[in-house]
Design an enzyme around this catalytic site. Structure first.
Site, PDB file in Angstrom:
ATOM      1  N   ARG A  48       0.820  -1.210   0.000  1.00  0.00           N
ATOM      2  CA  ARG A  48       0.000   0.000   0.000  1.00  0.00           C
ATOM      3  C   ARG A  48       0.850   1.254   0.000  1.00  0.00           C
ATOM      4  O   ARG A  48       2.032   1.212   0.340  1.00  0.00           O
ATOM      5  CB  ARG A  48      -0.985   0.047   1.168  1.00  0.00           C
ATOM      6  N   GLU A  72       4.598   0.692   1.710  1.00  0.00           N
ATOM      7  CA  GLU A  72       4.717  -0.367   2.723  1.00  0.00           C
ATOM      8  C   GLU A  72       5.071  -1.679   2.030  1.00  0.00           C
ATOM      9  O   GLU A  72       4.300  -2.172   1.207  1.00  0.00           O
ATOM     10  CB  GLU A  72       3.381  -0.474   3.456  1.00  0.00           C
ATOM     11  N   ASP A 115      -5.450  -4.575  17.924  1.00  0.00           N
ATOM     12  CA  ASP A 115      -5.692  -3.191  17.537  1.00  0.00           C
ATOM     13  C   ASP A 115      -5.483  -2.317  18.775  1.00  0.00           C
ATOM     14  O   ASP A 115      -5.475  -2.821  19.903  1.00  0.00           O
ATOM     15  CB  ASP A 115      -7.121  -3.040  17.008  1.00  0.00           C
TER      16      ASP A 115
HETATM   17  P1  FAD Z   1       4.450  -1.734  20.841  1.00  0.00           P
HETATM   18  O1  FAD Z   1       3.877  -0.501  20.288  1.00  0.00           O
HETATM   19  O2  FAD Z   1       5.253  -2.590  19.940  1.00  0.00           O
HETATM   20  O3  FAD Z   1       5.339  -1.334  22.099  1.00  0.00           O
HETATM   21  C1  FAD Z   1       6.320  -2.194  22.652  1.00  0.00           C
HETATM   22  C2  FAD Z   1       7.540  -1.350  22.945  1.00  0.00           C
HETATM   23  O4  FAD Z   1       8.475  -2.158  23.678  1.00  0.00           O
HETATM   24  C3  FAD Z   1       8.268  -0.881  21.687  1.00  0.00           C
HETATM   25  O5  FAD Z   1       8.406   0.524  21.705  1.00  0.00           O
HETATM   26  C4  FAD Z   1       9.613  -1.592  21.754  1.00  0.00           C
HETATM   27  O6  FAD Z   1      10.676  -0.799  21.253  1.00  0.00           O
HETATM   28  C5  FAD Z   1       9.765  -1.820  23.247  1.00  0.00           C
HETATM   29  N1  FAD Z   1      10.663  -2.937  23.561  1.00  0.00           N
HETATM   30  C6  FAD Z   1      10.600  -4.199  23.079  1.00  0.00           C
HETATM   31  N2  FAD Z   1      11.604  -4.937  23.570  1.00  0.00           N
HETATM   32  C7  FAD Z   1      12.328  -4.130  24.383  1.00  0.00           C
HETATM   33  C8  FAD Z   1      13.511  -4.299  25.143  1.00  0.00           C
HETATM   34  N3  FAD Z   1      14.164  -5.474  25.158  1.00  0.00           N
HETATM   35  N4  FAD Z   1      13.992  -3.253  25.865  1.00  0.00           N
HETATM   36  C9  FAD Z   1      13.363  -2.057  25.820  1.00  0.00           C
HETATM   37  N5  FAD Z   1      12.245  -1.823  25.096  1.00  0.00           N
HETATM   38  C10 FAD Z   1      11.738  -2.851  24.384  1.00  0.00           C
HETATM   39  N6  FAD Z   1      -4.180  -0.739  15.417  1.00  0.00           N
HETATM   40  C11 FAD Z   1      -5.346  -0.064  15.243  1.00  0.00           C
HETATM   41  O7  FAD Z   1      -6.154   0.028  16.175  1.00  0.00           O
HETATM   42  N7  FAD Z   1      -5.634   0.539  14.045  1.00  0.00           N
HETATM   43  C12 FAD Z   1      -4.784   0.489  12.992  1.00  0.00           C
HETATM   44  O8  FAD Z   1      -5.086   1.044  11.927  1.00  0.00           O
HETATM   45  C13 FAD Z   1      -3.565  -0.228  13.143  1.00  0.00           C
HETATM   46  N8  FAD Z   1      -2.706  -0.321  12.120  1.00  0.00           N
HETATM   47  C14 FAD Z   1      -1.552  -1.027  12.272  1.00  0.00           C
HETATM   48  C15 FAD Z   1      -0.682  -1.110  11.185  1.00  0.00           C
HETATM   49  C16 FAD Z   1       0.488  -1.832  11.290  1.00  0.00           C
HETATM   50  C17 FAD Z   1       1.415  -1.905  10.104  1.00  0.00           C
HETATM   51  C18 FAD Z   1       0.789  -2.505  12.497  1.00  0.00           C
HETATM   52  C19 FAD Z   1       2.043  -3.332  12.610  1.00  0.00           C
HETATM   53  C20 FAD Z   1      -0.057  -2.400  13.593  1.00  0.00           C
HETATM   54  C21 FAD Z   1      -1.241  -1.667  13.496  1.00  0.00           C
HETATM   55  N9  FAD Z   1      -2.107  -1.521  14.570  1.00  0.00           N
HETATM   56  C22 FAD Z   1      -3.289  -0.838  14.406  1.00  0.00           C
HETATM   57  C23 FAD Z   1      -1.818  -2.135  15.894  1.00  0.00           C
HETATM   58  C24 FAD Z   1      -1.061  -1.188  16.869  1.00  0.00           C
HETATM   59  O9  FAD Z   1       0.167  -0.826  16.308  1.00  0.00           O
HETATM   60  C25 FAD Z   1      -0.849  -1.933  18.198  1.00  0.00           C
HETATM   61  O10 FAD Z   1      -2.092  -2.252  18.759  1.00  0.00           O
HETATM   62  C26 FAD Z   1      -0.045  -1.185  19.270  1.00  0.00           C
HETATM   63  O11 FAD Z   1       1.018  -0.462  18.761  1.00  0.00           O
HETATM   64  C27 FAD Z   1       0.482  -2.186  20.285  1.00  0.00           C
HETATM   65  O12 FAD Z   1       1.062  -1.535  21.398  1.00  0.00           O
HETATM   66  P2  FAD Z   1       2.039  -2.347  22.356  1.00  0.00           P
HETATM   67  O13 FAD Z   1       2.381  -1.444  23.498  1.00  0.00           O
HETATM   68  O14 FAD Z   1       1.474  -3.671  22.658  1.00  0.00           O
HETATM   69  O15 FAD Z   1       3.325  -2.675  21.470  1.00  0.00           O
END
Ligand code: FAD
Length: 367
Positions: A279, A299, A349
């Site tokens: 996309r 992407e 999400d």
């Molecule tokens: P993350 O955002 O991955 O946070 C985890 C953090 O931990 C990261 O910053 C990482 O650097 C850190 N970390 C990992 N390991 C370590 C370590 N060893 N030491 C220190 N730090 C560490 N959701 C929607 O609702 N709508 C959308 O349109 C949508 N589009 C998306 C499109 C894409 C391409 C992707 C991949 C995801 C999409 N999502 C969407 C989902 C959304 O991105 C996630 O729901 C959200 O970001 C998850 O948050 P999280 O805190 O679980 O993980």
């Protein structure tokens, strides 16, 4: 001494940190990246909020979660209506009467249904054995060939005949002229970008960036009574049951000087096999931007190997079995809370991550 060491300044870690601080707890948040926000991070370039890890559209049916995020920033009225570009032919998504009209010239829902039924009958698939058969049995051959096959094969890096049917249990098919991709009641983009939300959540909380938990594990663990871990669960346990697999992506972002409007829509999917990206995102359209320039991101899906950015978990039987073993170990770590997409090996999400972080908070503090 901190009450909590929070590994990961993404959405899960930030909601937890915010709620813990509200309850008088002292937190240290670390992230190995050089910014907060994890995958929802947006960066302002040329006045445009660029979604650095792919298009993020907030949508939910849960009023409590909608109110919760709106407490950090206002959301605009953006409605996701992606377009599919198949070799220059443009179709509305999700599959709806506009798509069927462009594809077959049909006007009424009954005509569209009849066309799909006819194609399903000709294909004669009773028990779909792979993704191709599953898709054809749901929407017929034309939609499969033009709008599903190429896109899915690029996304997963293999033939649709080798992909399991379960990947597309259902397909969004709508017999109305409605291009709104999501069925949820609430939808929008945070005005000012997603990073603003995370900044507000982490206000007054100590955050250290460029710190990898595994590079200073013992020292970091000794700083806090408990750990909230949002990194990869297999890495936490030193991959002792093997590596959990992912699909990866890479993004190519370009500033375009010679037009203010490159593609007229925030998201265009390229559904043929030959175009290497899946996309193109034009970021300004998420916020109805009127800047002089525009910024696009292509992407590209890619194979994942350890060390690459993990995006989509491959939840097949083999990986799910391995995850179960890690989960059992995690349940025996009383001083560690595992949360977020990487520690639970699950695609979430944003509204689901917030929901699961709030449930975790309730269990930790209010029960
Ligand atoms: P993350 O955002 O991955 O946070 C985890 C953090 O931990 C990261 O910053 C990482 O650097 C850190 N970390 C990992 N390991 C370590 C370590 N060893 N030491 C220190 N730090 C560490 N959701 C929607 O609702 N709508 C959308 O349109 C949508 N589009 C998306 C499109 C894409 C391409 C992707 C991949 C995801 C999409 N999502 C969407 C989902 C959304 O991105 C996630 O729901 C959200 O970001 C998850 O948050 P999280 O805190 O679980 O993980």
């Amino acid at each position: 001494m901190y009450d909590y060491l929070i590994v990961g300044a993404g959405l899960f870690g930030s909601v937890f940190a915010y709620e813990a601080k509200k309850r008088g707890k002292k937190c240290l948040v670390i992230d190995k990246r050089d910014h907060i926000g994890g995958n929802i991070y947006t960066e302002k370039i040329e006045g445009i909020n660029v979604h650095k890890y792919g298009a993020h559209i907030f949508h939910t049916n849960n009023e409590r979660i909608w109110d919760y995020v709106n407490g950090f920033t206002k959301f605009n009225r953006y409605t996701n209506s992606p377009i599919a570009n198949y070799k220059g032919e443009l179709y509305n998504l999700p599959f709806n009467m506009n798509t069927f009209n462009t594809l077959w010239g049909v006007v009424s829902p009954d005509e569209a249904k009849a066309k799909i039924e006819q194609q399903k009958t000709v294909a004669g698939i009773t028990e779909p054995k792979n993704l191709e058969e599953q898709a054809i049995s749901l929407v017929g051959t034309d939609i499969y060939e033009k709008l599903i096959k190429g896109y899915t094969e690029k996304q997963w890096g293999r033939s649709a005949r080798e992909l399991p049917a379960f990947i597309i249990k259902r397909l969004p098919v709508r017999f109305t002229y409605d291009n709104n991709y999501f069925n949820d009641q609430y939808q929008g983009i945070p005005i000012g970008g997603y990073t603003t939300i995370i900044e507000k959540m982490l206000e007054g909380i100590e955050v250290k960036l460029n710190v990898d938990f595994f590079e200073q594990r013992q020292e970091l663990e000794s700083l806090a009574n408990k750990v909230v871990y949002t990194g990869m669960i297999d890495q936490y346990f030193d991959y002792k049951f093997g590596v959990l697999e992912y699909r990866s992506l890479h993004f190519e972002t370009k500033v375009i000087d010679d037009t203010t409007n490159y593609q007229g829509n925030a998201v265009i999917n390229y559904t043929d096999k030959e175009t290497p990206y899946t996309r193109i995102i034009e970021h300004k359209h998420f916020e109805f931007g009127t800047q002089d320039k525009t910024i696009i991101t292509e992407e590209y899906p890619s194979e994942w190997k350890p060390g690459d950015e993990p995006y989509y978990p491959i939840n097949d039987d083999k990986n799910n079995e391995t995850y179960k073993k890690y989960k059992a170990l995690a349940e025996n770590e009383p001083k560690v809370i595992f949360g977020g997409r990487l520690a639970t090996y699950k695609y979430y999400d944003m509204h689901q991550v917030i929901g699961s972080a709030l449930v975790t908070v309730e269990k930790e503090f209010d029960q």
